[in-house]
Every structure is written in structure tokens, then in C-alpha cells.
Write an enzyme that holds these catalytic residues in place. Sequence first.
Site, PDB file in Angstrom:
ATOM      1  N   LYS A 139       0.871  -1.184   0.000  1.00  0.00           N
ATOM      2  CA  LYS A 139       0.000   0.000   0.000  1.00  0.00           C
ATOM      3  C   LYS A 139       0.898   1.220   0.000  1.00  0.00           C
ATOM      4  O   LYS A 139       1.468   1.585   1.030  1.00  0.00           O
ATOM      5  CB  LYS A 139      -0.916   0.007   1.219  1.00  0.00           C
ATOM      6  N   GLU A 179      -0.643   4.082  -8.415  1.00  0.00           N
ATOM      7  CA  GLU A 179      -0.310   5.013  -7.345  1.00  0.00           C
ATOM      8  C   GLU A 179       0.985   5.721  -7.782  1.00  0.00           C
ATOM      9  O   GLU A 179       2.001   5.061  -8.026  1.00  0.00           O
ATOM     10  CB  GLU A 179      -0.106   4.227  -6.038  1.00  0.00           C
ATOM     11  N   PHE A 200      -1.702  -0.941 -10.297  1.00  0.00           N
ATOM     12  CA  PHE A 200      -2.315  -2.037  -9.554  1.00  0.00           C
ATOM     13  C   PHE A 200      -3.619  -2.555 -10.157  1.00  0.00           C
ATOM     14  O   PHE A 200      -4.143  -3.563  -9.700  1.00  0.00           O
ATOM     15  CB  PHE A 200      -2.502  -1.684  -8.071  1.00  0.00           C
TER      16      PHE A 200
HETATM   17  P1  AMP Z   1      -7.030   5.125   2.159  1.00  0.00           P
HETATM   18  O1  AMP Z   1      -6.739   6.424   1.462  1.00  0.00           O
HETATM   19  O2  AMP Z   1      -6.317   4.966   3.433  1.00  0.00           O
HETATM   20  O3  AMP Z   1      -8.524   4.837   2.218  1.00  0.00           O
HETATM   21  O4  AMP Z   1      -6.450   3.957   1.228  1.00  0.00           O
HETATM   22  C1  AMP Z   1      -6.848   3.745  -0.092  1.00  0.00           C
HETATM   23  C2  AMP Z   1      -5.840   4.347  -1.028  1.00  0.00           C
HETATM   24  O5  AMP Z   1      -4.628   3.626  -1.001  1.00  0.00           O
HETATM   25  C3  AMP Z   1      -6.240   4.267  -2.482  1.00  0.00           C
HETATM   26  O6  AMP Z   1      -7.129   5.285  -2.831  1.00  0.00           O
HETATM   27  C4  AMP Z   1      -4.921   4.374  -3.203  1.00  0.00           C
HETATM   28  O7  AMP Z   1      -4.610   5.742  -3.425  1.00  0.00           O
HETATM   29  C5  AMP Z   1      -3.915   3.866  -2.201  1.00  0.00           C
HETATM   30  N1  AMP Z   1      -3.212   2.628  -2.591  1.00  0.00           N
HETATM   31  C6  AMP Z   1      -1.902   2.413  -2.361  1.00  0.00           C
HETATM   32  N2  AMP Z   1      -1.538   1.203  -2.780  1.00  0.00           N
HETATM   33  C7  AMP Z   1      -2.628   0.602  -3.300  1.00  0.00           C
HETATM   34  C8  AMP Z   1      -2.880  -0.685  -3.871  1.00  0.00           C
HETATM   35  N3  AMP Z   1      -1.929  -1.603  -3.963  1.00  0.00           N
HETATM   36  N4  AMP Z   1      -4.151  -0.929  -4.285  1.00  0.00           N
HETATM   37  C9  AMP Z   1      -5.126  -0.016  -4.173  1.00  0.00           C
HETATM   38  N5  AMP Z   1      -4.938   1.215  -3.630  1.00  0.00           N
HETATM   39  C10 AMP Z   1      -3.710   1.528  -3.186  1.00  0.00           C
END
Ligand code: AMP
Length: 588
Positions: free
Chosen positions: A252, A302, A342
Amino acid sequence: MEFAILSETFNKMESTRKRLELTQFLVELFEKTSNEVISKIVYLLQGKLRPDFEGVELGIAEKLAIRAISKSSGIPVKKIDEEYKKEGDLGHAASIILEQKTQTTFLVEDITVERVYETLLKIAKLEGARSQDMKIKYISSLLNDASPLEAKFILKILLGTLRLGVAENTVMDALAITFSENKENRKILQHAYNVSSDLGEVAETIAKKGLKGIEEFKITLFNPIRPMLADRIRSEEEAAEKFGSKFAAEYKLDGERVQLHIEGDKVILFSRSLENISNYYPDIIEKIPKRIQADNVILEAEAVAINENTGQFLPFQELMHRRRKYKIEKAVTQYPITVNFFDILFCNGSSCLEMDYKDRRTRLEKVLKEDEFAKHIPMAIMNNGDDVSEFMENSINAGSEGLMLKMLDKPYQAGSRGSHWLKLKREYQNELGDSLDLVVIGGYFGKGRRTGNYGTLLLATYDEDEDTFTSICKVGTGFTDESLDQLYQILNSKVTIKKNPRIDTEMEADVWFEPELVIEVVASEITISPIHKAARNKIRKDAGLALRFPKFTGKIRIEKTVEDASTNEEVITLYQGQKKVAHDKSLM
Ligand code: AMP
């Protein structure tokens, strides 16, 4: 269609916050609306002219609007200014002034929705030296023929202050009731909206072609797809509990989510909130099409800032330097990135949304050829919680913020936070197990070194049921001088005279902001609160939830819309999780 019908509906809608009543007003409106004009009405009632991703902005300054009101009514600028200060809303002030005036004059011709819409669109597109004068001319000619009530709403749309508090879901409920006589069909509409991000288009399709047209709704290249979101979990064990024995884990990364639409050399990049962000990433535009082996694609990646010497990922905040209008080339060399792919959502004219995760990953790896700049996000297949722990270590060591866990046999669920993707973050400093993304609703002036800045901010969660922002805490720690300055710059343009009706709080503040900015905080605990409104009456009667010792993490989440902020549901889950941990510890 007469604009009077629309302004009367807006007027009724302004007087209620109840979702059922709002829906009923919309149904009555849609019943009177022709197929030709329905999309325009749907944009207007959200205070827009076109879907967000097209970036058509009215952005009329108050001063200019006052001059236009003066020109059309003959009332001196000073008097309008005084009335505005008294009322706190220019649309409302203008309607009062014009009310007094129309008693002595009569209207020339009825104005139509079509005319108002076309004129507003022309105003939005005006640029260059003489544009101010032209804008005044267009606005005053509309106001000349408008009734006081119509003038009020024309001005509110122009100034961006029309806030009817109507969520997209409410519009879709009303469309489903009007055109299919069944509110449940909202789900079908929702799918069409998720793949097009264009509510006007959805409305026009159901009006013209009925549910069948909606069912056949297709992805269009260069129209963004609403992103799939993840549920949060707190531990490696929870991952295995929820997903069983075989699932995928990806790093992530802490960057900006980018949806790339590519056909030949044409590339458009959309942010997570579906804003066109192509200008900030000329390097992506130049390099990525060369890596694609397909006629056209929609990919998700990303974009992450990196340290060029070590290859380490750097935090999201570094990307903020690219958010500038000028000298972007300099920022591109100063703040290099890699693009970490991704997902694949569309390929060679067909949707990939229905494909399983593992098939999409295989297709992605085929379509995108990796190099130093464009990469497939690191992924591995997990069999148990131990695998997750090990992969988590690797991911953290590489500078990422945790893992995304994904079920292998599930499709891409556009626009929803499903349980097919889980996010697991590693945040040692945060006893809650995860950070919260909160909406800035109010500010308090700072003292000492913080004089001239907002020293403390009032923050809110998003209440999905009520479509409101409910206060949850004040935050005054975690700020650096730089971040305070940066926040001050951003927030200054959001100050309002009156508190926005979507804000739900009993707290006082020195200034109120339009709820438009999301920042990230961590906290030590969630507690029951007699004052705050988050999750009010959900855990205890007459009490809400609040954050204890909240701290700003330094992350201004410009990529998130306020509806993406942490919801009361999420806060309740965290609260219950925290009680469970306390209980388990007491048993040890
Ligand atoms: P959050 O902002 O904490 O809700 O986490 C979701 C966000 O993580 C997504 O909107 C992406 O911008 C980011 N992200 C980073 N790595 C990944 C991944 N491997 N798959 C999907 N989203 C990712």
C-alpha cells in the site's frame, strides 16, 4: 422549461434537510422536466454546469456579481454591499433588494432553464482581457429578466453558494421513482453512475431510454470510473479470518491514486476525486503511452515520490509540490516519481470490471511493460497471517504504509467500499490502529507564535445517512509552522459568514469554513462525548463520540472529497474494536 419552476423547487429544498422531503421535491420536479433539459437540471441542482471531471468552473467573484446587480437594477453598489453584509448571502440579499424594486417595474420576458444554463456556460468559458466586462453584461442581462427569486438562485449558482444539501444518492432515488416507479432500481442507476461519474448523463439516459438504457450503460474512455475502496482491518490475523487461506497482498503505497485513460498518444489522468490532474504529471503523459501494448486502456496506479538515489518511496506530502500552475517542469525534476500500477479497468474497447482480480492482474502485466518509471505494484499470494506479517515487513522497509489485501476471485466494484479489498496500515504511534480523515469545519485563531494563523481546527466526520458533517474533535497538535501556513492559505478561501447547513455541531468557532478540506489525524482513543455530534445517539443516548488527544499527521488529503472522509460508521467500528481490545487485554 421555465426557470421559475426550478427556482421554486430550489426554494422549497432550501427549507428542509430531510432526505424524504428532498426526494419528493425532486420527483415533482423531474415529472415536469423534458428529456432535453433533465441533464442540465441535474447539474444545476448540484451547483454545477458539467460533471466535475470536466473542470468547468464558474468562479465569479462577489465584487463582480455586485456590479452586475447594480447594472441591471440601477441600485448603487454601496447599498447592495450593505444588504449583503446584513444577510451574509449575496443571492438572498439581491432577492430582497429586487423585491423592493419590482414593486415599481414589471418583468420583460420569462426566462427559461435553457437560457440560464447556456448563459452560465458562456460565462464559465470566458477568458482574457475583456472577460470581466462581458461577464457583467451577461449576468445583468439575465438579472434584468429575472424575478427576485430567480435572481437569488442565478446568483447562488454563479457564486458557487447554492447548497441544497442534496446528495447524489437522493438524486438517484428520485430518478428511480420518477422513471421506473421503484426506488429499489437506484442500484441499477448507481452502477451507471459508478462507471461514468456523470449524473446528468445517467438522468438523460433513464429519461430517454428507461431502465433498459441504464442497464446497457457502458464505460466511455476519458470519462472517469468511480474508484473501488477498501475496508480497514487492524491486524494480520483479521486478514486471515476474513479472507481465509488464499488471497493477494500488494504494497500500500503512500502516494496519489491516478486513473489513466490512454488511447494512442492521448492521455488523461484523473485523481481519486475524479479531478483532471493531467497538468501535474507531464512525465506520466510523456512516458506511459510508450509502455502500453493495447489500443486503449484505463489503468489505475499510485504515483509515488521517490528518493532518486536510494529508490525509497517518500511520503505523499512530497507530491504536493507538484500542485502548481507554473514551473511544473522544475517540480518534475525536483520531485521525481514512479508510477506503480495495480489495476486495469478497460482494455481494447471492453470493460475489465467483471473480470476476477487475478485475471485483471495477469492482463495488467501483459498490457503494461515495466521499466524504471512504470512498475507493477509488488504483489504476492498469501496463505495465512504469517505470510501477511512477513510481506508487511518488506513493504514497510521499502517505505510504504502497509498492505492492501485483495480477494482473488472478485470483480472490481466501482464506486464502493466493499469487503473484497482490505487495507492494513502499520502505524505505531497511533493507538487506535488507524488514522482518520476528517473534514475541517471551523477554526480558532492562534496565539504566540501562531498569531495570524489558525492555531486549532474543528474537525468533523461524514454522516452518510444525513449527508452532514458532525463534529468529533478540536485539533491543535501535530502542526509545523510550514503546515500551519499551508493550511491557512487553503482555508482562507473557504471562510464563510454563516455556518454551512451541512455542518452539525454545537461547538463555537472563531471562523466557519465551507466543508471542503480533508486532513488526516491520529488519536489515542475514542470516547463518549456529551458535546460532539459524531455518531450521536448511536452508542449512548444524547451523546456522541469524540477523539481523545487527536494529532494532525501532517497529511492534507487534497485528493479526497469530503464525502470520502471517515464516516460515523467507521468511527463506531473503531470504537467497538477498541473496547474489544481492552476486554481481551483484561482477560490476559
Ligand atoms: P485510504 O486512502 O487509506 O482509504 O487507502 C486507499 C488508497 O490507497 C487508495 O485510494 C490508493 O490511493 C492507495 N493505494 C496504495 N496502494 C494501493 C494498492 N496496492 N491498491 C489499491 N490502492 C492503493
